[in-house]
Structures are given as C-alpha cells and as structure tokens.
Enzyme design. Sequence first.
Site, PDB file in Angstrom:
ATOM      1  N   HIS B 264       0.830  -1.199   0.000  1.00  0.00           N
ATOM      2  CA  HIS B 264       0.000   0.000   0.000  1.00  0.00           C
ATOM      3  C   HIS B 264       0.876   1.265   0.000  1.00  0.00           C
ATOM      4  CE1 HIS B 264      -3.703   2.283   1.200  1.00  0.00           C
ATOM      5  NE2 HIS B 264      -2.809   3.081   1.746  1.00  0.00           N
ATOM      6  N   GLU B 265       1.804   1.320   0.941  1.00  0.00           N
ATOM      7  CA  GLU B 265       2.651   2.524   1.026  1.00  0.00           C
ATOM      8  C   GLU B 265       3.532   2.658  -0.211  1.00  0.00           C
ATOM      9  OE1 GLU B 265       1.820   4.635   3.172  1.00  0.00           O
ATOM     10  OE2 GLU B 265       0.607   3.279   4.401  1.00  0.00           O
TER      11      GLU B 265
END
Lengths: 501, 501
Positions: B264-265
């Site tokens: 996600h990051e």
Amino acid sequence: MQEKMELLKSRIADIAHLSHAGAVLGWDQNTYMPPAGATGRGNQLAVISRVAHEWATAAEMGKLLTDLESYAAQLDPDSDDACLIKVSRRDYDIETRVPSQFVEEQSRTTSLAFSAWVEARQKSDFSIFLPHLEKVVELNQRFAAFFPEFEHPYDALLDQFEPGMKTEEVKAIFAALRPQQVELIKAIADQPEVDDSFLHQSFDEQKQWDFGVEVIRKFGYDFQRGRQDKAPHPFTTSFGLDDVRITTRIDPQFLNPMLFGSMHETGHALYNLGFSRSLENSGLDSGASLAVHESQSRLWENLVGRSMPFWQHFYPRLQEVFPQLTDVSLERFYKGINKVQPSLIRVEADEATYNLHIMLRLELEIAMLEGSLALKDLPQIWNQKMKDYLGVEPHNDADGILQDVHWSYGNLGYFSTYALGNLVSAQLWEKIQQDVTDLDDQIRQGRFENLLGWLRENVHRHGRKFEPQVLIERVTGSRIDPAPYMRYLNKKYGQIYGISE
Amino acid sequence: MQEKMELLKSRIADIAHLSHAGAVLGWDQNTYMPPAGATGRGNQLAVISRVAHEWATAAEMGKLLTDLESYAAQLDPDSDDACLIKVSRRDYDIETRVPSQFVEEQSRTTSLAFSAWVEARQKSDFSIFLPHLEKVVELNQRFAAFFPEFEHPYDALLDQFEPGMKTEEVKAIFAALRPQQVELIKAIADQPEVDDSFLHQSFDEQKQWDFGVEVIRKFGYDFQRGRQDKAPHPFTTSFGLDDVRITTRIDPQFLNPMLFGSMHETGHALYNLGFSRSLENSGLDSGASLAVHESQSRLWENLVGRSMPFWQHFYPRLQEVFPQLTDVSLERFYKGINKVQPSLIRVEADEATYNLHIMLRLELEIAMLEGSLALKDLPQIWNQKMKDYLGVEPHNDADGILQDVHWSYGNLGYFSTYALGNLVSAQLWEKIQQDVTDLDDQIRQGRFENLLGWLRENVHRHGRKFEPQVLIERVTGSRIDPAPYMRYLNKKYGQIYGISE
C-alpha cells in the site's frame, strides 16, 4: 526593559528552533538518508540557514541588544540575563561582520571541496584536492580580514571555536607540552611492546551494540531524551535539551571503535543534556567551546573508560558477553586498550601520542594562513613532520595530508581544540578527585552518579554563559594548563610500561 | 515575464524546501524520535510552518501571480507554466483567505485534541474527547465560513483534499454504490466461511521484512531514492523527488499488516517518485488529490497484491520463506487473504466492506457540520449505523466512534477520499488492461515495469497539474464512477465465494 528582554529571548528561541530543525536534517543525512536525497537535503539546509542568518543579523536584533545594554549593566554579571545579553551581542557582532555574499561563497566552495576531498582521498591523490584547498585558505584569509582587531589572523579563526583563546597562548601551551610527551613516548619505546591482538578478533555486532548501551546507560545517558544510531563518522547532535542523539560505528573485527566511540559521544551528549533548564533555547544552551566539549568526551572515554577501576567493574561482564576474552586477564586487557604506538592516523592515536598529531596540524595551519608555505608542498612537509614528531612516515596522501575532513569543510583553526580538550579533561579530573575522594571506588562499583553530578554542577549547567578560560579557571583555579595532563600520562603509562619516574 | 515566472518558481521552491524540511521532522517524529523530544519538535515544526505560511501568503506572491495572469492566458493551458500559475493562484487564494490567527488557534486546539483522543481511546471513553471534538467541529464550521461561495459548507472541507469535488456528487456516488455492496456482502454471508487461520501464526519479523522488501523492489521502488522504516501507523512521506520514504508495521503473529501495508505505502511512494522532473519543487510535484493518491496505494495493494496472478508468481517464494505455509495450497491462500467479513475496524476491513465504513463517516460528518446531531450522542448513532450497514456492533467506544485519529487532527472532509480512491483504482485498472493486454501474464512472471510505466505516463508525471476529476476523465474517459469497482468486486468475489452472477 523586561518586555525587551522577553522579545530578545523569543527572537533567539525562534532561531534556536530553526537550527534544531537543521540539526535533525543533518542527523538524518548522516544516518538514514538514501543516496539520491543529497541534493534536496542541500537545498533544505540552505533555506534553513539563510532564514536563521537573516533573523540573527536583523537590525531589530541589533537594536534590542543596544537597548538592553544599560539593563545588563545593572544585573549580576553572572546572571542568565546578563550573560545572555553579552554573548548574544558577541554573536551578533560576528554574524553581521561577515557579509551574506561571503557566507554563500563559502558554502559553494566547501560543498565542492568536500566532494573533491572524498575523491582525492579515495585515489590518495593530493593534487585533486589542492585547488580546492587553495580556495579554502583564501576564504579563511578573507574571513580573518573581517576581524582586523586581532593581533594575528589565526586568532580570528581560533576565536570561532574557542572564544577568547589566542594563538600565542596555544603555542605556549604546546611548547611546554611537546618535549614532555616526546620524552614519555621515547621511554615507552624502550620497553617491550604491549600485546593487544585479542582486541582484533571477531566480535558479534549486536553484542557489541548491547554492551555499549549497557555502559552508557550506567554513565547516565537517558534514552528517553536521546538515542543511538550507526554512522560511518560518529557524532553527537542536539535538537534541544530533550533530544540529544549519539551515533557509533561498529567494526566486527575490532572492539575499540564501538566501545570507546560510544563512550566518547556519550561524554558530549551528557554535556548537552546537562545545560540548565533556565537556558533552554536561549542560545546559551550549548558548550562553552570546542575544547570544553572535547574535555567531556575525552573524560568519559579515557579518564573513565580506559581506567583500571572502570574495567574492574565491567571486564567480567565483557568476558561474559565475549567468551573469547576468557583467557585474557584484566591486567592484559587493561594494558591492551592502553597500548602506546606512534601511528599515522590521528583518530586512531592513543592518549600519549594524540596531541603530537595536533601540534603538527597547528603549525601547518598557521603557515598556510600566513602564506609562508607553498600548498603544493604540503604532502612532503606533512610526511617530514610526522617523521620528526612521531617517527613514522605515511606512504601515501590518504594516510597523510588527506586523512582529515576538516579543511574540506572550510575550517582552519579547529584542530587545537582537540588537544586542549585533553588537557582540560585532566585538569577537571584532578579537581573532581579532590571533591569526590572515593571516586575510584565508586567507579569500581559501576557508580557514576556523583561524577556526573559534579560535572553537571560545575561545568554542564553553565552552558555557554562564560568564556571557556573563565569557566575553567572558576572550576579548577587556573586557565588551561598542560601540567595535570602530563602528570596523568606519566603516572598511568609509567605504571603500564614499568618506567621509573 | 520570463523573469517574473522564474521569480515565482524560486519563491515556490523555497517554500517547497521548507516544507520538505518539515516533512523530515515529521518522519523522524513518527519513527525514531525519543519520547521527550516531542515538545521541541512541536516548536521546530511551528516555526517552519509559520515561515512557510508567511512566504506563501506574502503580498509579493499575490502580485507576481496577478502579473503573470496575462502571460498564462497566452500559454498552452496544459503546459507546466500555465498549470503552475493556475494552481498557485488557487493555493494563494485559499491560504490568504484563512487568517493566521485562525491557523494558530487550530494548531493549539488540535494539539490538545490529539492528546485527548489518545487518552480517550486508551480508556475507551468518548466523554474525554467530546469537548475537544466540539471545538474541532466549531473550527471546521468557521473554516467553511471563510469560503461562502460554496453551495454546502462541507464542500469547503472536501475541496481541501479533493479539489473540485462536491458533496452532492460524493453522495450520489455513494448512493449508487451502497445497495450493490450491501447485496454482495449478503450473498457472501450466505456462503461457507473462508478459512484464513494460517495467516494468524508465528512469522519471523526479519523474514517478513525481507520478503516485503523483495516484493516492493520488484514493483519498482528504488532504495536509492527512498527507504523503509518501521512505524506504529504506517505512512509515506516525501522530501522531494529523490527521497520518498515509506514505513511499515510488522505483526509477528499475522502476515497481512506488513505484506499489504508495505505494498500500500509503496503505491503511494511510486506516485511521488513518478512526478515529472520538470515539476520538481514547483508545488505541482504532489498528488492530484487524496483520492488519486489512494487509488495508487489501493491499486498496488489490492488489484495487484491480492490478485491470483501476483500470488502465482510470489506464493512459491513465500512458502520457501515460511515453510509453515507448505501445506496451504495457493487456492486456499488466495481465498484467505481475500476473506470477506464485516468487522468493526475500518483499517482492517476487506475490499467488499471497506466503503461502507466510509459512507457511515461521511453521513456523520455532514450532520456534525450542519449541527443536525448532538455530538454527545455520537457513540450511540455510530453503533446503530454499524449495525444497519455492516451487521456488527461495537462493544466500546475504542472500537467504535474513537477508532480513527482524523478528527483529533482537526480534519473533517477527509474520509470519503478513501472510498473514492478505491473506485478510481478500479477505473484505472480497466483502462490499463485495455492498453496492456497481457498484464496478467506479466504479473504472473513478476514483471511490473509496464504497469508502472503506464501509471507514470498516464497519472504520475502530471502531479497536481490537473484537477483530479479532469485527470481521471482524461485517462479513463469518465469522471469518478462506481461501476468499474462493482464489476471488479462482483467478478472477484463471485469466483471466490462461488456466487452465480
């Protein structure tokens, strides 16, 4: 007047916050920053410095300080406020004397000089660094010219790092010191060599780290108000009174870098953690000078960390952590970590030879500034002096003239503070032992709170309120004096090497 | 005019450098800062924000922008310069509309609100947070009042995070989405429960870390221009185009937080690393909006990271790293990481239920801003809505009304961008699959360069040049549209749960 005083403090606090922000960026740059981040970091730091410089040299600041002079005259000269006005005036006069344009030129020059030095050192080729060094020397000559009131231009450089110190005084101190150190080294050379081979073997990195942390916690380093990280060139940095960080370097094949490095940086950090809360963000919450700062790091690293009482406490624990030391007696270990051997690299030098590295640099720097030597001849002059002073000769530029980063940062006038710090550490130590008579016993029990308490009370809390020599004289009764250090060296190494006094 | 354009860029670059400096301080605060450093850090960040705000709202900036309007009119409206002038004008008008005094009040209020929220959540007692939330809501009402041109006050809040987006449009999107998501969840609930117990066992932390790094390297995350650290609440942050860092959280008993968190990051980071070099430090080198940013993180986390082709490539490797998965088939693993189960906590919600958490928050926020509900009743209203939408009911405030930090930061209007980001990710995905027809095969081979290249070309490089809806329409042919996301959900979960379409 009280209002103006508050205004001054608030202006200075803003500058302090900004420079602490810059320090965070510098810390990250030297610990975690990915390689490609360098350009952006340079821009960020440049903007922060520019704003801080604008604020520090603002006309309003000058007016405030002038208005407050009469107020200061009515105060106890030792009071925080009186010292604040005095020191801030000094800072302001220096900062405003140097034109912004010069600062920018300096910044550009040293940014290039640093890259050139890195390359020159890698290739061990002084000629790559030479044109940059020429500019650095010229900038330092011009810097000194902004302060024509000094007797010698080198005084102007020295004064940045060691306020009030004069070249003549440093020369006199070193002149007294040199023959005695040389004599001691010669006497040691006549004795059998000490064995320190057991320090050069495999030591697990995590275990090294953990042992170091155990030691510095005992020293009183507070991990609520700081932390330790790894860095190739260890340093200490402060983001205010409650965030003072250290860094260390671990060599998996050699115990000393982590061990004495962590203690050294902790000495710096304990100083920065010990400034009086009343000085917080006032600009006085920093070390009195580089020499005084170095006295703190050297005191914990050497007078404590390389002492017999210290290892009487910690050596059994170290042996537990590293069973490979089981067969090395305390006596042998103690001698090993204190082995004296003239060598090429300053940062690896032992206590007995270290100052000679500094004396050599001082002589060269003065000659460089005076223009009395050709810079291109520096490698040869360096090597000759190494031979004369220490009896060893570098085989290449990397281990000789190129070993230190300082000139590439644009700094001349810095080195002597290292040697002066050694002297001050021994001066303080003699005084501490008079005041805390059972200090050795306490250290033997792993107790450092009285030592730290003494340092806080007598040195740390004052921050930058007093000029370094004034502070040292208040605490020890005399200005910087080489005698205590020589007494310390002669006694310690006389015992270790069995030299009759 | 060219001179004024250069001057504008240089002024904006200074602001960018300063806010990057602030971002470094924020990163440190959330990763490495010792506890006692918090007060100093607050001071440092406050000074930096103040200077950045002063520069951004300086009269000179306004005059420059006015002078440049005629110049902008002659340019290609898609050119960097034209967009820069337009977006900077918008930023300037917003920043100057909000008085400094208000910003300071906001900063003080939210600093206290955050501490109160932490305590309230720990004690699971909403009444501790209530008085602070009252102030936060009031501040948001006053903020909205600075922008009376908006039809609905909530539009003013939304517009900060999602420029150009209107409350009515979000409501319409959610109204279309909700019945379809509810229907899917009901159909899933009628099917046998999926087993994901194998995700909840011991997974060595270092091995988790290393596997995550292996994956994100393959995605194209460049460790020369970034790094990953641990943080309790993972985030991505940028200090310019060449230093974009991510953080992750490792649960030694559960694989998902590290695995999908890191992906996600990385999605966020790849966006920030992909802005055109021509936009560097121009203020346009950031995401078009929070929804577009979230579309990138969710695309890599979900459409890639929770897909069958991805695990066809990576699962054998994961099994090699974690032999405890040897007996879990790829099929079982794939179903496990895609298990749908209505639950209390938004950040742990699966793809099928996530948006319902957001819809609930949007309704509450609008009512709070309109003053049409009593804040003290929020816990009960929250719990009732959870029951209505998801069929689950919190047993305490910590798992209910107090679970999100956002309100304590002073932010209303933020949440809907998360759901919108999900929708955009599916819109982009449909388009990518038209353009890169063998994408699934490439992913099956662990190749992501065409995917990343497509995103860079179509989304990343534009930065903040275009309004989010304009950008999305340029790329996909339509504004934000819930249909692709529903097609994606229905197809994927129809297969997993064996629901006939």
